[in-house]
Design an enzyme around this catalytic site. Structure first.
Site, PDB file in Angstrom:
ATOM      1  N   GLN A 139       0.815  -1.209   0.000  1.00  0.00           N
ATOM      2  CA  GLN A 139       0.000   0.000   0.000  1.00  0.00           C
ATOM      3  C   GLN A 139       0.859   1.273   0.000  1.00  0.00           C
ATOM      4  O   GLN A 139       2.039   1.234   0.341  1.00  0.00           O
ATOM      5  CB  GLN A 139      -0.883   0.027   1.250  1.00  0.00           C
ATOM      6  CG  GLN A 139      -1.931  -1.073   1.305  1.00  0.00           C
ATOM      7  CD  GLN A 139      -2.788  -0.939   2.548  1.00  0.00           C
ATOM      8  OE1 GLN A 139      -2.779  -1.808   3.408  1.00  0.00           O
ATOM      9  NE2 GLN A 139      -3.520   0.159   2.663  1.00  0.00           N
ATOM     10  N   HIS A 140       0.211   2.376  -0.351  1.00  0.00           N
ATOM     11  CA  HIS A 140       0.680   3.758  -0.121  1.00  0.00           C
ATOM     12  C   HIS A 140       1.824   4.263  -1.006  1.00  0.00           C
ATOM     13  O   HIS A 140       2.089   5.466  -1.014  1.00  0.00           O
ATOM     14  CB  HIS A 140       1.141   3.991   1.341  1.00  0.00           C
ATOM     15  CG  HIS A 140       0.243   3.436   2.389  1.00  0.00           C
ATOM     16  ND1 HIS A 140      -1.076   3.830   2.518  1.00  0.00           N
ATOM     17  CD2 HIS A 140       0.470   2.536   3.376  1.00  0.00           C
ATOM     18  CE1 HIS A 140      -1.613   3.172   3.542  1.00  0.00           C
ATOM     19  NE2 HIS A 140      -0.697   2.379   4.075  1.00  0.00           N
ATOM     20  N   ASP A 165      -2.290  -4.898  -0.468  1.00  0.00           N
ATOM     21  CA  ASP A 165      -1.943  -6.263  -0.026  1.00  0.00           C
ATOM     22  C   ASP A 165      -2.722  -6.720   1.205  1.00  0.00           C
ATOM     23  O   ASP A 165      -3.134  -7.885   1.295  1.00  0.00           O
ATOM     24  CB  ASP A 165      -0.421  -6.444   0.144  1.00  0.00           C
ATOM     25  CG  ASP A 165       0.245  -5.489   1.103  1.00  0.00           C
ATOM     26  OD1 ASP A 165      -0.427  -4.610   1.682  1.00  0.00           O
ATOM     27  OD2 ASP A 165       1.474  -5.614   1.277  1.00  0.00           O
TER      28      ASP A 165
HETATM   29  O1  LIG Z   1       1.645   0.213   4.816  1.00  0.00           O
HETATM   30  C1  LIG Z   1       1.116  -0.856   5.033  1.00  0.00           C
HETATM   31  C2  LIG Z   1      -0.267  -0.949   5.529  1.00  0.00           C
HETATM   32  O2  LIG Z   1      -0.863   0.289   5.774  1.00  0.00           O
HETATM   33  C3  LIG Z   1       1.922  -2.115   4.792  1.00  0.00           C
HETATM   34  O3  LIG Z   1       1.251  -3.241   5.302  1.00  0.00           O
HETATM   35  C4  LIG Z   1       2.222  -2.262   3.332  1.00  0.00           C
HETATM   36  O4  LIG Z   1       1.018  -2.568   2.645  1.00  0.00           O
HETATM   37  C5  LIG Z   1       3.338  -3.252   3.046  1.00  0.00           C
HETATM   38  O5  LIG Z   1       3.005  -4.567   3.383  1.00  0.00           O
HETATM   39  P1  LIG Z   1       4.056  -5.781   3.456  1.00  0.00           P
HETATM   40  O6  LIG Z   1       4.848  -5.753   2.190  1.00  0.00           O
HETATM   41  O7  LIG Z   1       4.870  -5.598   4.673  1.00  0.00           O
HETATM   42  O8  LIG Z   1       3.179  -7.015   3.544  1.00  0.00           O
END
Ligand SMILES: O=C(CO)[C@@H](O)[C@H](O)COP(=O)(O)O
Ligand SMILES: Nc1ncnc2c1ncn2[C@@H]1O[C@H](COP(=O)(O)OP(=O)(O)O)[C@@H](O)[C@H]1O
Length: 460
Positions: A69-70, A221
């Site tokens: 995300q983000h 994700d």
């Molecule tokens: O920033 C967030 C949720 O807000 C993280 O959960 C990212 O989405 C990355 O996820 P992973 O790669 O660590 O699973």
């Protein structure tokens, strides 16, 4: 057999699963690594995706991408990448986050506007950083999108980029409560309007791959993981990947003015209140390296130690921290004595410290009225024996580890199957019996020692 594929383009790697569309059974899978770092050129994700997909997608009828995300992906007038993407775990926009929060009238104003109080993770704060620090790149930027949006766009060959409500809800300029963009907030951050992807409906086909497979909208994700696990009210998930996340599904948008809970949307039409820490599986990687062992060795050491690690506390803020909002923090070890300073206790303190931040996140969810009957542990570090042994006491909840699988990718595949079927509800896919189950336990003084160390060191 009708086949569908799900792609998880996460922080450390790209994983692809090909599933039976009717049952969800994984037929084949592959993965390829992503480069390290908090700033990554999106072409690296595309290379990893094409490497993992090589020969894997033959016969697949539909595909979807779930992504970290983000991340801020910027494109110019020609649709070319302007600069490497700043990822969710890049903390350079911490000052921009503070400024934006103040300018809108404080945390409450943001919680009401978009369900989430900004931290350096959110796309909106990265846009402010770009406008302030790289005026040349900012000037060339025509549009902004998220990692899964960009990969979906490339995969589908569509004219226009698309996103979905789940991933859009992590930008800081899309409001889950109304289901609409807040271009005013984007303009406040960046100084002018930018093109943003159209938000596709949860089962809209957004294009076709060159091989003819239908492309579903994809999602973030964590939303993918919720879909892959078939998450229902009463259950919470703790994902132990690069990030630590704790989340549950709900029927109403959440608005936490304390900024602990991000008020995200899910991939189906519901909501996904979520707490995220910046330090999870890699705390164990780093601790194993420091102790001169591997992950199996770390497991052995940590399970040889007594609960409470002989009093040692690790505040695991190795990459700064997001919850609590301490982007500039470093990790610290507390209460070392000549008697307790042994590898076993350090290993145990690492596992406990990683989980204690998520225990706080779980408490934030339950304190906000979200019922949690059990916690499902997923992500790379859920494979750790020590994590499984320690979690029931640190979390104070019933813990289950579902059969090890790539649930983000499976969730994306389930969305692809749903889009292919065109049904009202997603197909019923069974997750299978948990591989590990344990009832809640308690450890005397552990949470208090952790909270005291955090207050003493960081004042929060
Ligand atoms: O920033 C967030 C949720 O807000 C993280 O959960 C990212 O989405 C990355 O996820 P992973 O790669 O660590 O699973
Ligand atoms: N048995 C294990 N014990 C502890 N950590 C593990 C184990 N297996 C994998 N990991 C860790 O899980 C992480 C990758 O998890 P993953 O969920 O794929 O992350 P991400 O989604 O952020 O890319 C790596 O840091 C890896 O070292």
């Amino acid at each position: 057999m009708s086949l569908v594929a799900g792609i998880d383009s996460s922080t450390q790697s790209c994983k692809i699963v090909v599933c039976d569309a009717a049952t969800g059974a994984v037929v084949r899978e592959a993965r390829a690594p992503h480069p390290d770092g908090t700033e990554v050129h999106p072409s690296a994700w595309w290379e990893a995706l094409t490497e993992a997909a090589d020969g894997l997608l033959d016969g697949v009828e539909a595909v979807a991408v779930a992504g970290q995300q983000h991340g801020m992906v910027t494109v110019d007038d020609a649709g070319e990448i302007v600069r490497p993407a700043l990822l969710w775990n890049d903390t350079r926009s911490a000052g921009a986050s503070t400024d934006l929060t103040t300018e809108l009238g404080g945390p409450q104003a943001w919680a009401e506007a978009v369900g989430t109080v900004p931290t350096a993770s959110l796309t909106v704060t990265k846009l402010r950083w770009l406008a302030e620090h790289e005026p040349g790149e900012a000037g060339r930027t025509r549009g902004v999108m998220l990692p899964h949006d960009w990969l979906t766009w490339k995969l589908s060959g569509s004219e226009e980029p698309t996103t979905d409500r789940g991933d859009a809800s992590g930008t800081g300029y899309w409001d889950p409560a109304t289901g609409s963009y807040r271009p005013d907030l984007l303009e406040r951050a960046f100084g002018r309007r930018l093109d943003v992807p159209r938000v596709a409906s949860p089962t809209e086909a957004v294009g076709r791959t060159p091989g003819g497979a239908l492309v579903a909208p994809g999602t973030g994700d964590n939303m993918g993981s919720a879909l892959g696990l078939g998450l229902r009210p009463g259950d919470a998930v703790i994902s132990l990947g690069t990030s630590g996340t704790v989340f549950a599904v709900g029927d109403r948008p959440s608005h936490d003015p304390k900024g602990e809970i991000c008020g995200f949307a899910d991939a189906t039409g519901r909501y996904l209140p979520l707490v995220c820490t910046l330090n999870a599986a890699r705390v164990l990687d780093a601790t194993a390296a420091m102790l001169g062992t591997d992950l199996a060795g770390l497991d052995r050491l940590a399970t040889d130690a007594e609960p409470g690690a002989g009093g040692i506390v690790l505040l695991p803020y190795l990459d700064g921290e997001r919850t609590p909002d301490l982007p500039g923090a470093a990790g610290s070890l507390h209460h070392l004595t000549r008697a307790n300073m042994r590898p076993e206790n350090i290993a145990r303190a690492a596992v406990e410290g990683m989980l204690l931040g998520l225990a706080d996140g779980l408490s934030a969810l339950t304190d906000s009225g979200i019922p949690v009957g059990r916690v499902q542990l997923v992500g790379g570090a859920a494979r750790s024996e020590a994590v499984r042994a320690v979690a029931p006491a640190v979390l104070g909840a019933r813990v289950e580890v579902p059969p090890p699988a790539e649930y983000v990718a499976i969730g994306a595949a389930r969305q692809a199957a749903w889009t292919l079927a065109g049904t009202e509800e997603p197909p019923e896919w069974s997750v299978g019996e948990p591989e590990f189950t344990a009832e809640a336990q308690e450890v005397d003084g552990l949470h208090e020692r952790y909270a005291q160390a955090r207050r003493d060191t960081h004042g929060v």
